[in-house]
Motif scaffolding. Structure first.
Motif, mmCIF file in Angstrom:
data_model
loop_
_atom_site.group_PDB
_atom_site.id
_atom_site.type_symbol
_atom_site.label_atom_id
_atom_site.label_comp_id
_atom_site.label_asym_id
_atom_site.label_seq_id
_atom_site.Cartn_x
_atom_site.Cartn_y
_atom_site.Cartn_z
ATOM 1 N N ASN A 31 3.657 10.239 -9.737
ATOM 2 C CA ASN A 31 2.206 10.306 -9.906
ATOM 3 C C ASN A 31 1.902 11.389 -10.927
ATOM 4 O O ASN A 31 2.496 12.467 -10.893
ATOM 5 N N ASP A 40 -5.631 13.975 -1.863
ATOM 6 C CA ASP A 40 -4.578 13.004 -1.585
ATOM 7 C C ASP A 40 -5.194 11.748 -0.960
ATOM 8 O O ASP A 40 -5.910 11.824 0.041
ATOM 9 N N LYS A 42 -4.210 7.852 0.398
ATOM 10 C CA LYS A 42 -3.248 6.808 0.750
ATOM 11 C C LYS A 42 -4.032 5.580 1.201
ATOM 12 O O LYS A 42 -4.885 5.680 2.079
ATOM 13 N N TYR A 43 -3.706 4.445 0.601
ATOM 14 C CA TYR A 43 -4.474 3.224 0.831
ATOM 15 C C TYR A 43 -3.541 2.086 1.242
ATOM 16 O O TYR A 43 -2.644 1.711 0.496
ATOM 17 N N PHE A 44 -3.756 1.561 2.446
ATOM 18 C CA PHE A 44 -2.942 0.485 3.005
ATOM 19 C C PHE A 44 -3.782 -0.794 3.018
ATOM 20 O O PHE A 44 -4.895 -0.808 3.558
ATOM 21 N N GLN A 73 -1.520 6.998 -3.509
ATOM 22 C CA GLN A 73 -0.406 6.141 -3.123
ATOM 23 C C GLN A 73 -0.971 4.910 -2.435
ATOM 24 O O GLN A 73 -1.812 5.026 -1.537
ATOM 25 N N THR A 74 -0.539 3.738 -2.881
ATOM 26 C CA THR A 74 -1.028 2.493 -2.306
ATOM 27 C C THR A 74 0.126 1.718 -1.684
ATOM 28 O O THR A 74 1.264 1.791 -2.155
ATOM 29 N N TYR A 75 -0.189 0.946 -0.650
ATOM 30 C CA TYR A 75 0.820 0.252 0.148
ATOM 31 C C TYR A 75 0.406 -1.206 0.344
ATOM 32 O O TYR A 75 -0.348 -1.526 1.265
ATOM 33 N N TYR A 167 7.530 -1.083 1.730
ATOM 34 C CA TYR A 167 6.121 -0.809 2.044
ATOM 35 C C TYR A 167 5.796 -1.150 3.490
ATOM 36 O O TYR A 167 4.908 -0.532 4.091
ATOM 37 N N GLU A 170 6.866 1.913 5.461
ATOM 38 C CA GLU A 170 5.899 3.000 5.295
ATOM 39 C C GLU A 170 4.596 2.701 6.035
ATOM 40 O O GLU A 170 3.966 3.600 6.600
ATOM 41 N N SER A 171 4.197 1.437 6.044
ATOM 42 C CA SER A 171 2.952 1.053 6.725
ATOM 43 C C SER A 171 3.087 1.239 8.235
ATOM 44 O O SER A 171 2.135 1.662 8.902
ATOM 45 N N ALA A 174 2.272 4.642 9.410
ATOM 46 C CA ALA A 174 0.842 4.963 9.475
ATOM 47 C C ALA A 174 0.207 4.479 10.776
ATOM 48 O O ALA A 174 -0.839 4.981 11.197
#
Length: 238
Positions: A31, A40, A42-44, A73-75, A167, A170-171, A174
């Motif tokens: 980034n 910061d 983070k978008y899921f 950061q996107t997921y 992903y 990582e999801s 969350a």
């Protein structure tokens, strides 16, 4: 820390699957943003969720206004499901095969773009043009002046599947129930249709100049109310 009040209904479930042999893949997580006063984000999400598509218009505005002060950061996975069986990866997506492929396209864009912010904007471009597929990828590639062929090759092959697997892992960390799911400085944000740029500007210790274009009057990011007493946001750590 922020928690914007909204009831978000989950996207309708309609599942299909894909499978392939196991390899290890990770996206390009570089980034360009750095500094002491950076927010910061983070978008899921998933590529065919209507509420995600609606949110991304606000997200795009925020990026264009504040990108130099955001760590994004996107997921692209959402409520998909992954299972492993006999050395194969099976992925089931809420909106079927088209969404599995759309999610893989987004994951491959994040891997192959050298500029992370542009990768996120490219993915938003695809979601705005009637779905994330080969046609929209080619159209957005003209806008961004990039070679789309490596991205399409990635999405159609084993690499895209295992980027999506990453992903998914990582999801799950969350541990969300609904999408879109957004974390701002580690706090869960439930977007209620209000200006997302306004929300982000409220997080800076020293807001950047572009925040002066947005009215922050009456926002108290620490008790969740507007100046007129209307409940707008409250906070919850995750």
């Amino acid at each position: 820390m922020i928690f914007i009040y909204l009831i978000l209904f989950p996207c309708i479930v309609r599942c299909e699957h894909i499978a392939t042999h196991a390899v290890k893949e990770k996206p390009n997580l570089k980034n360009e943003t750095a500094g002491p006063d950076v927010v910061d984000v983070k978008y899921f999400y998933e590529t065919f969720c209507p509420k995600c598509i609606k949110f991304e218009r606000q997200f795009e505005n925020a990026i264009n206004l504040l990108s130099t002060r955001l760590f994004i950061q996107t997921y692209p996975y959402g409520k998909s499901k992954i299972t492993l069986k006999n050395g194969k990866v099976f992925i089931k997506c809420q909106h079927g095969r088209k969404e599995c492929y759309g999610n893989k396209l987004h994951a491959c864009v994040l891997k192959y773009f050298s500029n992370h912010t542009e990768a996120v904007l490219f993915n938003i471009c695809m979601m705005h043009i009637n779905g994330s597929n080969d046609a929209t990828a080619k159209k957005c590639s003209q806008k961004f002046n990039v070679n789309v062929n490596p991205i399409l090759k990635c999405a159609k092959g084993i690499e895209g599947v295992h980027l999506l697997k990453y992903y998914g892992e990582e999801s799950r960390k969350a541990n969300f129930e609904r999408i879109p799911f957004v974390l701002v400085n580690g706090a869960h944000v439930r977007w209620n249709g209000s200006d997302f740029s306004r929300v982000l500007c409220g997080e800076f210790k020293q807001p950047p100049p572009n925040c002066s274009k947005i009215s922050l009057r009456g926002i108290d990011n620490h008790n969740g109310t507007l100046g007129n007493g209307t409940k707008l946001m409250h906070y919850k750590n995750v």
